[in-house]
Design a protein around this motif. Structure first.
Motif, PDB file in Angstrom:
ATOM      1  N   PRO A   1       8.334  17.053 -17.711  1.00 20.87           N
ATOM      2  CA  PRO A   1       7.948  15.706 -18.149  1.00 20.87           C
ATOM      3  C   PRO A   1       7.710  15.582 -19.646  1.00 20.87           C
ATOM      4  O   PRO A   1       7.704  14.472 -20.177  1.00 20.87           O
ATOM      5  CB  PRO A   1       6.653  15.443 -17.365  1.00 20.87           C
ATOM      6  CG  PRO A   1       6.130  16.787 -17.002  1.00 20.87           C
ATOM      7  CD  PRO A   1       7.329  17.652 -16.806  1.00 20.87           C
ATOM      8  N   GLU A   2       7.559  16.714 -20.361  1.00 24.57           N
ATOM      9  CA  GLU A   2       7.386  16.665 -21.808  1.00 24.57           C
ATOM     10  C   GLU A   2       8.715  16.681 -22.553  1.00 24.57           C
ATOM     11  O   GLU A   2       8.755  16.431 -23.753  1.00 24.57           O
ATOM     12  CB  GLU A   2       6.512  17.825 -22.270  1.00 24.57           C
ATOM     13  CG  GLU A   2       5.079  17.748 -21.744  1.00 24.57           C
ATOM     14  CD  GLU A   2       4.204  18.861 -22.281  1.00 24.57           C
ATOM     15  OE1 GLU A   2       4.754  19.769 -22.948  1.00 24.57           O
ATOM     16  OE2 GLU A   2       2.997  18.830 -22.031  1.00 24.57           O
ATOM     17  N   GLY A   3       9.814  17.008 -21.875  1.00 25.37           N
ATOM     18  CA  GLY A   3      11.132  17.008 -22.509  1.00 25.37           C
ATOM     19  C   GLY A   3      11.291  18.052 -23.590  1.00 25.37           C
ATOM     20  O   GLY A   3      11.985  17.822 -24.588  1.00 25.37           O
TER      21      GLY A   3
ATOM     22  N   SER B   1      11.856  13.596 -26.536  1.00 23.55           N
ATOM     23  CA  SER B   1      12.310  12.225 -26.347  1.00 23.55           C
ATOM     24  C   SER B   1      12.374  11.868 -24.863  1.00 23.55           C
ATOM     25  O   SER B   1      12.585  12.729 -24.004  1.00 23.55           O
ATOM     26  CB  SER B   1      13.703  12.056 -26.973  1.00 23.55           C
ATOM     27  OG  SER B   1      14.359  10.908 -26.492  1.00 23.55           O
ATOM     28  N   ASP B   2      12.194  10.586 -24.573  1.00 22.87           N
ATOM     29  CA  ASP B   2      12.334  10.126 -23.193  1.00 22.87           C
ATOM     30  C   ASP B   2      13.724  10.417 -22.643  1.00 22.87           C
ATOM     31  O   ASP B   2      13.905  10.495 -21.421  1.00 22.87           O
ATOM     32  CB  ASP B   2      12.062   8.620 -23.109  1.00 22.87           C
ATOM     33  CG  ASP B   2      10.587   8.274 -23.301  1.00 22.87           C
ATOM     34  OD1 ASP B   2       9.742   9.188 -23.204  1.00 22.87           O
ATOM     35  OD2 ASP B   2      10.294   7.097 -23.566  1.00 22.87           O
ATOM     36  N   LEU B   3      14.701  10.568 -23.512  1.00 15.42           N
ATOM     37  CA  LEU B   3      16.080  10.792 -23.079  1.00 15.42           C
ATOM     38  C   LEU B   3      16.284  12.160 -22.444  1.00 15.42           C
ATOM     39  O   LEU B   3      17.318  12.394 -21.807  1.00 15.42           O
ATOM     40  CB  LEU B   3      17.030  10.640 -24.266  1.00 15.42           C
ATOM     41  CG  LEU B   3      17.165   9.223 -24.826  1.00 15.42           C
ATOM     42  CD1 LEU B   3      17.931   9.244 -26.147  1.00 15.42           C
ATOM     43  CD2 LEU B   3      17.859   8.320 -23.829  1.00 15.42           C
TER      44      LEU B   3
ATOM     45  N   MET C   1      18.275  12.092 -16.253  1.00 13.22           N
ATOM     46  CA  MET C   1      18.234  12.536 -17.643  1.00 13.22           C
ATOM     47  C   MET C   1      18.675  13.988 -17.817  1.00 13.22           C
ATOM     48  O   MET C   1      18.844  14.450 -18.943  1.00 13.22           O
ATOM     49  CB  MET C   1      16.821  12.370 -18.221  1.00 13.22           C
ATOM     50  CG  MET C   1      16.366  10.937 -18.318  1.00 13.22           C
ATOM     51  SD  MET C   1      17.482   9.941 -19.346  1.00 13.22           S
ATOM     52  CE  MET C   1      16.846   8.288 -19.019  1.00 13.22           C
TER      53      MET C   1
ATOM     54  N   LYS D   1      13.491  13.858 -20.766  1.00 13.39           N
ATOM     55  CA  LYS D   1      12.375  14.148 -19.872  1.00 13.39           C
ATOM     56  C   LYS D   1      12.835  14.087 -18.415  1.00 13.39           C
ATOM     57  O   LYS D   1      13.572  13.187 -18.025  1.00 13.39           O
ATOM     58  CB  LYS D   1      11.242  13.154 -20.099  1.00 13.39           C
ATOM     59  CG  LYS D   1      10.552  13.312 -21.457  1.00 13.39           C
ATOM     60  CD  LYS D   1       9.443  12.285 -21.647  1.00 13.39           C
ATOM     61  CE  LYS D   1       8.754  12.465 -22.989  1.00 13.39           C
ATOM     62  NZ  LYS D   1       7.691  11.446 -23.212  1.00 13.39           N
ATOM     63  N   THR D   2      12.378  15.065 -17.628  1.00 13.35           N
ATOM     64  CA  THR D   2      12.737  15.118 -16.211  1.00 13.35           C
ATOM     65  C   THR D   2      11.479  15.343 -15.388  1.00 13.35           C
ATOM     66  O   THR D   2      10.401  15.605 -15.920  1.00 13.35           O
ATOM     67  CB  THR D   2      13.733  16.258 -15.937  1.00 13.35           C
ATOM     68  OG1 THR D   2      13.087  17.519 -16.235  1.00 13.35           O
ATOM     69  CG2 THR D   2      14.988  16.128 -16.787  1.00 13.35           C
ATOM     70  N   ASN D   3      11.619  15.275 -14.077  1.00 19.45           N
ATOM     71  CA  ASN D   3      10.479  15.539 -13.195  1.00 19.45           C
ATOM     72  C   ASN D   3       9.948  16.956 -13.384  1.00 19.45           C
ATOM     73  O   ASN D   3       8.739  17.189 -13.352  1.00 19.45           O
ATOM     74  CB  ASN D   3      10.873  15.332 -11.731  1.00 19.45           C
ATOM     75  CG  ASN D   3      11.189  13.876 -11.425  1.00 19.45           C
ATOM     76  OD1 ASN D   3      10.521  12.976 -11.922  1.00 19.45           O
ATOM     77  ND2 ASN D   3      12.199  13.642 -10.610  1.00 19.45           N
TER      78      ASN D   3
ATOM     79  N   GLU E   1      18.617   8.840 -30.011  1.00 18.58           N
ATOM     80  CA  GLU E   1      19.704   8.221 -29.257  1.00 18.58           C
ATOM     81  C   GLU E   1      21.063   8.578 -29.843  1.00 18.58           C
ATOM     82  O   GLU E   1      22.009   8.905 -29.111  1.00 18.58           O
ATOM     83  CB  GLU E   1      19.525   6.707 -29.247  1.00 18.58           C
ATOM     84  CG  GLU E   1      20.632   5.963 -28.503  1.00 18.58           C
ATOM     85  CD  GLU E   1      20.568   4.461 -28.698  1.00 18.58           C
ATOM     86  OE1 GLU E   1      21.293   3.747 -27.974  1.00 18.58           O
ATOM     87  OE2 GLU E   1      19.821   4.000 -29.584  1.00 18.58           O
TER      88      GLU E   1
END
Length: 620
Positions: free
Chosen positions: A228-230, A219-221, A300, A223-225, A408
């Motif tokens: 990036p795939e989380g 999830s985008d929630l 995140m 994902k970090t630098n 979420e």
């Protein structure tokens, strides 16, 4: 407040600075209405015809005859206020492992009684501030997996650091002293000890690579630098209570993760950050030396913590898994059982004032020896509502019930619970499931803010300030942990009958001979006895006069009798409990002791101790 002053706060006090809890506490109101109807403080709140009799005068004289009549195989002990361990006559104890003890021979002698351990050896020794733990039998070996919840920087860091890391190396030191230890233990002729250099020995820290599964993975929630795939979070932190799966793996529970994050630049204080107590200044200054903890660079990253994490103690090369389907909050522990049709149930508490009790139910069925794929990643998360007629229900947290997307609502489980009207609780700590019948218990440790700072009392509330805590229990409908409804009562309301003759004195099974405050850790033994550990005020003054140091008690859930078994050194919390394979030795965690315990000189050392009966019989 100076940065270094944050270290001296309890986690509850730290959270109060960040996020004052909601006004009012539903559970106290529920209890009050139930008390007014059923007369709990005058007798017993109990389940139907199987009533638990909580008779007055339990262990007032602490006699051996009364203890034996209640099923206790020991004579209850008195309180203590010194810097030592006390156990009943006929029992003995010794340290099993202390913070800084070597797990591998290269770290032998690494601990200094004046300065602790070096950065280079910090991931090769037993960690700081022991907490939840479980014992596993693997190929005839006994392995203990045990949490190291947090650090004491004023003890762990060099003196010139003044309780706060001043460089990146000192941050690494603090990181390495936390997390999880897996260690082999064995009776080597003079009692149990750690098997140094065992191939099973392992340290899992804030830097250990993890993986994530369930609906939040990818999830985008999350994902970090750096990821990036989380899918690949790093580290597990503030590991408090624990649990074990039916298939023999360890569940470590991430609790006060919020205090590890801060910001060196501008960041947005979101609703989620506020509800979880995340702000611009961390407790340990990680953000100054590691951008992973810097909210202005990795906003995140906090969402990747606060999960139940599964570790396979039998495979030291395995990658720990964060199970997002179980929800993100301040996990105290995880108590696993099954539904009548074989699905997996995990009960969990969120340890903060005004938060909730949760339940996860898998979609798949567990059978011994069968596949476990998906059992902790595919299911439904529920939150509890306690009604004032002593019934309750489990409220499903789904997109339909909350109006939130699935990822979420799992990342922000607290907010989802509020949306469906869950009952707020007084710091839900350990949950324990009775192995002999269908019921579960939760320790509600305390809530000192009741009646102050925006948390008004209910008109019928007998305890305006809940400094003592209580233990609530529930029995699922049809004796099926998968049922959507349950009946509930209180096993005990802690108090001080030596100071008060009203509601503050506690329930009838609390007397001057067995009183305590702030129940925290709990575990059932194979005989169905409930072992209760405390983490409260050990000043032995004022409202706590006569209660002595923190302690471990044993409760008979049929009769309501409770007896004191062990007292800890002053300043310490008793937390974590498991038994040897033959049940003849109990392993007990002693966290943040005062004085110079257990060595008698130098700095104090959090430790796991072993306790046994001198006649060689089973201890529980």
């Amino acid at each position: 407040m100076k940065k270094s002053d944050l270290i001296d706060l309890s986690w509850d006090e730290f959270d109060e600075l960040r996020d004052p809890r909601p006004a009012g506490n539903d559970f106290d109101a529920v209890v009050e209405r139930a008390i007014s109807r059923r007369g709990f403080l005058g007798g017993a709140l109990a389940f139907g015809s199987g009533a638990v009799a909580m008779g007055a005068g339990v262990f007032g004289s602490a006699t051996s005859a009364r203890a034996q009549a209640a099923g206790f195989a020991f004579t209850p002990i008195d309180i203590a206020t010194d810097f030592d361990i006390h156990v009943p006559e006929g029992y003995a104890w010794k340290p099993l492992v202390r913070w800084g003890d070597a797990l591998w021979s290269e770290a032998e002698g690494a601990f200094s009684p004046e300065t602790g351990v070096s950065v280079e050896m910090s991931d090769k020794v037993f960690g700081e501030n022991t907490d939840g733990m479980e014992l596993f039998e693997v190929d005839g070996k006994q392995l203990i997996a045990v949490n190291s919840e947090y650090v004491n920087p004023k003890i762990n860091l060099p003196a010139d650091s003044e309780g706060m890391p001043k460089n990146a190396d000192e941050v690494v030191l603090l990181k390495n002293l936390q997390g999880v230890t897996v260690m082999e233990v064995a009776d080597q002729g003079e009692g149990y000890a750690v098997v140094v250099d065992s191939p099973y020995n392992r340290r899992i820290t804030h830097e250990t690579q993890m993986t994530m599964d369930g609906p939040v993975a990818g999830s985008d929630l999350v994902k970090t630098n750096a990821d990036p795939e989380g899918m690949s979070p790093k580290g597990t932190m503030n590991n408090c209570g624990s649990g074990r799966t039916l298939w023999g793996t360890y569940l470590t529970c991430e609790e006060n993760f919020n205090g590890y994050f801060g910001a060196t630049g501008e960041f947005t204080l979101t609703e989620g950050f506020e509800r979880y107590g995340i702000g611009g200044e961390g407790r340990y200054a990680y953000e100054k030396f590691d951008e992973r903890y810097d909210l202005s660079k990795e906003p995140m990253e906090p969402n990747r913590h606060g999960w139940i994490t599964e570790i396979d103690p039998a495979n030291p090369d395995s990658t720990p898994v964060k199970h997002s389907a179980l929800g993100r909050f301040k996990h105290e522990n995880a108590a696993m059982t099954q539904t009548a049709d074989g699905r997996v149930v995990v009960y969990m508490g969120d340890d903060e004032r005004g938060e909730f009790i949760y339940r996860y139910v898998s979609n798949g069925v567990y059978t011994e020896g069968g596949s476990t794929d998906g059992l902790l990643s595919d299911g439904t998360l529920y939150v509890a509502r306690f009604n004032d007629d002593m019934t309750g229900e489990w409220l499903a947290l789904t997109p339909e019930t909350t109006g939130m997307e699935l990822a979420e609502l799992l990342v922000h489980a607290r907010m989802a619970g509020s949306k469906v009207g869950a009952t707020t609780m007084d710091r839900p700590e350990w949950i324990a499931v009775n192995p002999l019948k269908s019921e579960a218990y939760c320790a509600l440790t305390n809530n000192s803010k009741r009646g102050s700072e925006g948390m008004p009392v209910n008109a019928a509330n007998p305890r305006e300030t809940n400094d003592y805590g209580q233990i609530v229990r529930w029995r699922p409908e049809g004796e099926d942990h998968g049922a959507e409804t349950f009946a509930w009562d209180l096993y005990v309301m802690a108090g001080n009958p030596a100071v008060y003759d009203n509601a503050y004195g506690g329930s009838d099974n609390v007397t001057p001979g067995n009183m305590f405050n702030s129940p925290d850790g709990m575990a059932f033994d194979t005989q169905g006895m409930l072992w209760i550990q405390t983490d409260g005020d050990d000043s032995n003054e004022g409202d706590f006069a006569g209660q002595g140091n923190n302690q471990m008690l044993v409760g008979n859930t049929e009769t309501g009798d409770i007896a004191r078994f062990l007292t800890a050194p002053n300043g310490a919390e008793v937390t974590g409990l498991c038994w040897s394979a033959d049940k003849k030795v109990a392993f007990v965690g002693i966290q943040h002791p005062g004085g110079s315990w257990p060595d008698g000189d130098g700095i104090p050392r959090s430790s796991v101790i072993s306790v046994w009966r001198e006649d060689g019989q089973a201890i529980g």
